[in-house]
Design an enzyme around this catalytic site. Structure first.
Site, short mmCIF file in Angstrom:
data_model
loop_
_atom_site.label_atom_id
_atom_site.label_comp_id
_atom_site.label_asym_id
_atom_site.label_seq_id
_atom_site.Cartn_x
_atom_site.Cartn_y
_atom_site.Cartn_z
N GLN A 199 0.76 -1.30 0.01
CA GLN A 199 0.06 0.02 -0.03
C GLN A 199 0.72 1.38 -0.04
O GLN A 199 1.87 1.36 0.62
CB GLN A 199 -0.89 -0.08 1.27
CG GLN A 199 -2.21 0.74 1.24
CD GLN A 199 -3.31 0.49 2.02
OE1 GLN A 199 -3.28 -0.95 2.33
NE2 GLN A 199 -4.07 1.35 2.37
N ARG A 255 -9.25 -8.45 4.09
CA ARG A 255 -8.18 -8.08 4.90
C ARG A 255 -8.23 -6.55 5.18
O ARG A 255 -7.95 -6.03 6.42
CB ARG A 255 -6.93 -8.46 4.36
CG ARG A 255 -5.56 -8.03 5.03
CD ARG A 255 -4.34 -8.50 4.19
NE ARG A 255 -3.11 -8.35 4.83
CZ ARG A 255 -2.19 -7.31 4.64
NH1 ARG A 255 -2.63 -6.29 3.71
NH2 ARG A 255 -1.19 -7.14 5.03
N GLN A 298 1.54 -11.92 9.86
CA GLN A 298 1.89 -10.80 9.41
C GLN A 298 0.95 -9.68 9.74
O GLN A 298 1.41 -8.61 9.81
CB GLN A 298 1.63 -10.87 7.85
CG GLN A 298 2.34 -9.83 6.83
CD GLN A 298 1.64 -9.55 5.67
OE1 GLN A 298 0.36 -9.33 5.89
NE2 GLN A 298 2.27 -10.00 4.55
N HIS A 316 0.06 -3.62 11.20
CA HIS A 316 1.30 -4.34 11.71
C HIS A 316 1.65 -4.01 13.24
O HIS A 316 2.77 -4.03 13.52
CB HIS A 316 2.52 -4.28 10.69
CG HIS A 316 2.31 -4.39 9.43
ND1 HIS A 316 2.17 -6.03 9.04
CD2 HIS A 316 2.22 -3.71 8.26
CE1 HIS A 316 1.65 -5.92 7.89
NE2 HIS A 316 1.54 -4.61 7.40
N SER A 343 4.03 -6.49 2.95
CA SER A 343 2.84 -6.63 3.41
C SER A 343 1.55 -7.17 2.55
O SER A 343 1.83 -8.26 2.15
CB SER A 343 2.24 -5.01 3.79
OG SER A 343 1.03 -4.80 4.61
N LEU A 344 0.60 -6.12 1.84
CA LEU A 344 -0.18 -6.96 0.95
C LEU A 344 0.22 -7.32 -0.33
O LEU A 344 -0.29 -8.44 -0.85
CB LEU A 344 -1.31 -5.94 0.70
CG LEU A 344 -1.07 -4.85 -0.53
CD1 LEU A 344 -1.42 -5.50 -1.90
CD2 LEU A 344 -1.49 -3.51 -0.37
#
Length: 313
Positions: free
Chosen positions: A10, A119, A252, A203, A94-95
């Site tokens: 992102q 998510r 994660q 996170h 991440s994503l």
């Protein structure tokens, strides 16, 4: 002379991403249609026409960035490229880890889109608006940032969320604690401590409700062994075991994105070139700051696809 593919997270979204790929490659356009069908809405129109503030919403940006990355993969495949045998590892920020896994066949594009929508919504809902925060800390050693987080937390949550390399760490947690930690980092000698305009404390331990949602969501989709090993954000170790991958994806949500270590691991394990697949060149910039011996390239346009095919043939 190994090659790894990396997939952005992102922040790489922008109105218009992927349109060139969709116009040039029917296979790429089908990815966007598949994502639209999976979500039951015209996300493609939002990606290509905006408005930007709607595209930037977490629940939209996550599947949008995955769609662009997979469109680039399908464009490469339409030219005869195959990950298996050509690419040593995949990883995503991440994503982007979901994009990497979809590219490697762990889940379908449709399931990846649905998982990322779940998510994004779960991460947004985990903490009431205004109660969480994130800050970028520039130019301070990790041990000092960790000390500032511990001092500021005082029974609350404040932790390192992203280790992006190049002297950039991102902290996340309860708003008051993050603000205090940022101030302490400045006092400890950080070059900059910048509060980020984000919608939730990603996170961090505050994301535990979202982790529970993702555990259930991942249990409900078909999972395959990826055709190339994926390097996990939270462990910085490769695996092809579907159950282990799912566990790491859950971890994660609350765990640290260890991107500096990921790039260092690649360099230490024979990877000489990192390709950033999808929107933007954020990961390429980070990689150059972490390890100047590793070459970088990006694949986000039709011209990039042709250049990559010439280099990877």
């Amino acid at each position: 002379m190994a090659v790894a593919f990396t997939f952005p997270g992102q922040g790489s979204q922008a109105v218009g991403i992927g349109k060139d790929l969709a116009d040039a490659f029917p296979e790429a356009r089908r990815v966007f249609q598949e994502v639209d069908d999976a979500l039951g809405e015209n996300l493609s129109k939002l990606i290509w026409e905006g408005p930007e503030e709607t595209l930037t919403l977490t629940a939209n940006a996550q599947p949008a960035l995955m769609a662009v990355s997979l469109a680039a993969i399908r464009a490469l495949e339409s030219r005869g490229f195959s990950l298996k045998g050509k690419i040593a590892y995949v990883a995503g920020h991440s994503l982007g880890e979901y994009s990497a896994l979809a590219a490697a066949g762990f889940v379908s594009v449709a399931d990846a889109a649905r998982l990322l929508r779940i998510r994004g919504n779960a991460m947004q809902a985990a903490v009431p608006a205004g109660e969480g925060a994130m800050a970028a800390i520039i130019g301070l050693e990790q041990v000092d940032v960790e000390a500032a987080c511990a001092e500021a937390a005082k029974g609350s949550v404040c932790q390192i969320a992203n280790d992006n390399g190049g002297g950039q760490l991102v902290i996340s947690g309860a708003k008051a604690a993050v603000e205090l930690a940022a101030k302490l980092c400045t006092e400890k000698g950080a070059k900059r401590a910048l509060m980020l305009q984000v919608s939730a404390p990603f996170h961090s331990a505050l994301m535990a409700p979202a982790a529970n949602v993702m555990r259930e969501a991942l249990a409900g989709v078909a999972k395959n062994a990826p055709v190339v090993p994926v390097l996990s954000n939270v462990t910085v170790s490769p695996t092809s075991d579907p159950d282990e991958i799912a566990r790491r994806l859950v971890e994660q949500i609350t765990g640290r994105v260890r991107w500096r270590e990921t790039v260092e691991w690649f360099g230490a394990n024979g990877v000489t070139t990192l390709y950033e697949i999808g929107a933007g060149k954020v990961l390429s910039g980070l990689a150059r700051r972490i390890n100047r011996d590793v070459a970088t390239a990006s694949v986000g346009t039709s011209a990039d696809v042709e250049a990559a095919m010439a280099a990877l043939a």
